[in-house]
Design an enzyme around this catalytic site. Structure first.
Site, PDB file in Angstrom:
ATOM      1  CG  ASP A   1      -5.727  -3.012   3.902  1.00 42.28           C
ATOM      2  OD1 ASP A   1      -4.592  -2.775   4.536  1.00 42.28           O
ATOM      3  OD2 ASP A   1      -6.516  -2.394   3.149  1.00 42.28           O
TER       4      ASP A   1
ATOM      5  N   GLY B 214      -2.029  -3.785   9.686  1.00 35.70           N
ATOM      6  CA  GLY B 214      -1.044  -4.479  10.649  1.00 35.70           C
ATOM      7  C   GLY B 214      -0.456  -5.864   9.987  1.00 35.70           C
TER       8      GLY B 214
ATOM      9  CB  SER C 264       4.189   0.378   8.431  1.00 37.63           C
ATOM     10  OG  SER C 264       2.778   0.433   8.756  1.00 37.63           O
TER      11      SER C 264
ATOM     12  CG  HIS D 236      -9.332  -0.140   0.505  1.00 38.29           C
ATOM     13  ND1 HIS D 236      -8.387  -0.400   1.542  1.00 38.29           N
ATOM     14  CD2 HIS D 236     -10.483  -0.188   0.881  1.00 38.29           C
ATOM     15  CE1 HIS D 236      -9.312  -0.843   2.851  1.00 38.29           C
ATOM     16  NE2 HIS D 236     -10.510  -0.553   2.252  1.00 38.29           N
TER      17      HIS D 236
ATOM     18  CG  MET E 230     -11.076   2.508   3.452  1.00 39.64           C
ATOM     19  SD  MET E 230      -9.471   2.584   4.108  1.00 39.64           S
ATOM     20  CE  MET E 230      -8.547   2.783   2.347  1.00 39.64           C
TER      21      MET E 230
ATOM     22  CG  MET F 295     -11.088  -3.054   6.326  1.00 43.64           C
ATOM     23  SD  MET F 295      -9.507  -2.694   5.227  1.00 43.64           S
ATOM     24  CE  MET F 295      -8.379  -1.696   6.730  1.00 43.64           C
TER      25      MET F 295
ATOM     26  CG  ASP G 275      -5.010   2.110   1.754  1.00 45.08           C
ATOM     27  OD1 ASP G 275      -6.026   1.356   1.441  1.00 45.08           O
ATOM     28  OD2 ASP G 275      -3.823   1.857   1.902  1.00 45.08           O
TER      29      ASP G 275
ATOM     30  CG  HIS H 162      -4.053  -1.717  -1.154  1.00 53.40           C
ATOM     31  ND1 HIS H 162      -4.932  -2.695  -1.380  1.00 53.40           N
ATOM     32  CD2 HIS H 162      -4.315  -0.788  -0.258  1.00 53.40           C
ATOM     33  CE1 HIS H 162      -5.881  -2.093  -0.534  1.00 53.40           C
ATOM     34  NE2 HIS H 162      -5.563  -1.395   0.068  1.00 53.40           N
TER      35      HIS H 162
ATOM     36  CB  SER I 191      -0.959   0.008   1.112  1.00 52.65           C
ATOM     37  OG  SER I 191      -1.305   1.420   1.377  1.00 52.65           O
TER      38      SER I 191
ATOM     39  CG  MET J 113      -8.397   6.888   3.344  1.00 53.22           C
ATOM     40  SD  MET J 113      -7.407   6.608   5.136  1.00 53.22           S
ATOM     41  CE  MET J 113      -6.590   5.211   4.989  1.00 53.22           C
TER      42      MET J 113
HETATM   43  C1  DX5 Z   1      -5.825   1.432   6.415  1.00 50.18           C
HETATM   44  C2  DX5 Z   1      -5.505   1.011   5.001  1.00 50.18           C
HETATM   45  C3  DX5 Z   1      -4.398   0.094   4.751  1.00 50.18           C
HETATM   46  C4  DX5 Z   1      -3.175   0.674   5.501  1.00 50.18           C
HETATM   47  C5  DX5 Z   1      -2.550  -0.568   5.853  1.00 50.18           C
HETATM   48  O1  DX5 Z   1      -6.933   2.094   6.552  1.00 50.18           O
HETATM   49  O2  DX5 Z   1      -6.746   0.398   4.351  1.00 50.18           O
HETATM   50  O3  DX5 Z   1      -4.203  -0.442   3.352  1.00 50.18           O
HETATM   51  O4  DX5 Z   1      -2.425   1.336   4.506  1.00 50.18           O
HETATM   52  O5  DX5 Z   1      -1.212  -0.089   6.781  1.00 50.18           O
HETATM   53  P1  DX5 Z   1      -0.094  -1.014   7.549  1.00 50.18           P
HETATM   54  O6  DX5 Z   1       0.208  -2.073   6.575  1.00 50.18           O
HETATM   55  O7  DX5 Z   1       0.787  -0.100   7.933  1.00 50.18           O
HETATM   56  O8  DX5 Z   1      -1.082  -1.572   8.524  1.00 50.18           O
HETATM   57 ZN    ZN Z   2      -6.241  -0.621   2.169  1.00 53.04          ZN
END
Ligand code: DX5
Ligand code: ZN
Length: 224
Positions: free
Chosen positions: A176, A178, A199, A67, A69, A138, A36, A34, A9, A38
């Protein structure tokens, strides 16, 4: 062919050097990129839109896994398709007319995914499972990268995988949030097949390629 797919991501990438970061992820063996999205309403954070997808499209041929959100994702499908998205995932919690929204994604010629927040039960998507290419589970509350993996979601991964297999359907189970070398094998053991990580890849102290290799190695020993 890899049994497991890795989808870094870009949320944790260096946005001042996004093209280079994507190039390194591709060279390191990423399967999908990926992205994200938002909107500051469905989730508290605000990130990127179609212009960033369009920029990513110019630097890679890997599938762009978008993705959403956001509230009212149905209004944005065409813009993301035109920007070059290959997959679009929408949240079940944001879509009162999920059947129509998933059909619209497919009608645009894209792969369709449905995502579930940690508090949403597996059976919320039961009726639309035949319509999707991916089910995104998630494993954190969406909004930010760098949050810890929620162990309590592991059972839901297994429930979805068993339901998918039992019905002979093809949707891949994607996780997705952690995802690290420690948590990815546990998700794989429960039935996950596609791993999103921000991360653990873009924040790896030895670089992006090392982050991908570490996840790949951790999954190599995970049972199918
Ligand atoms: C969270 C996102 C994830 C996020 C994951 O809201 O949808 O894709 O970037 O980040 P890590 O891998 O650091 O948890
Ligand atoms: Zn995501």
């Amino acid at each position: 062919m890899n049994r497991y797919l890795l989808a870094p991501s870009i949320l944790s990438a260096d946005f001042a050097n996004l093209g280079d970061a994507i190039g390194e992820a591709e060279a390191g063996g990423a399967d999908w990129i990926h992205i994200d999205v938002m909107d500051g309403h469905f989730v508290p954070n605000l990130t990127m839109g179609p212009v960033v997808v369009e920029a990513c499209r110019r630097v890679t041929e890997l599938p762009l896994d978008v993705h959403l959100m956001v509230e009212r994702p149905e209004d944005l499908l065409r813009a993301f398709a035109q920007a070059g998205a290959d997959h679009i995932t929408v949240h079940i919690e944001a879509c009162p007319h999920i059947h129509r929204t998933l059909s619209d994604i497919r009608d645009l010629g894209l792969k369709a995914g449905v995502a579930l927040n940690p508090g949403t039960p597996a059976n919320a998507i039961s009726e639309v499972l035949p319509l999707v290419d991916t089910v995104l589970v998630m494993t954190v509350n969406p909004g930010y990268s760098g949050q810890p993996f929620l162990e309590e979601v592991v059972q839901k991964i297994a429930t979805l995988r068993d339901g998918r297999d039992g019905r002979g359907l093809g949707a891949r189970i994607q996780v997705d949030g952690g995802i690290t070398a420690q948590t990815a094998p546990r998700a794989a053991e429960a039935g996950a097949e596609v791993f999103v990580a921000a991360s653990a890849v873009f924040g790896h102290p030895e670089g992006i390629g090392a982050g991908i290799r570490e996840l790949r190695q951790a999954l190599h020993s995970a049972p199918a």
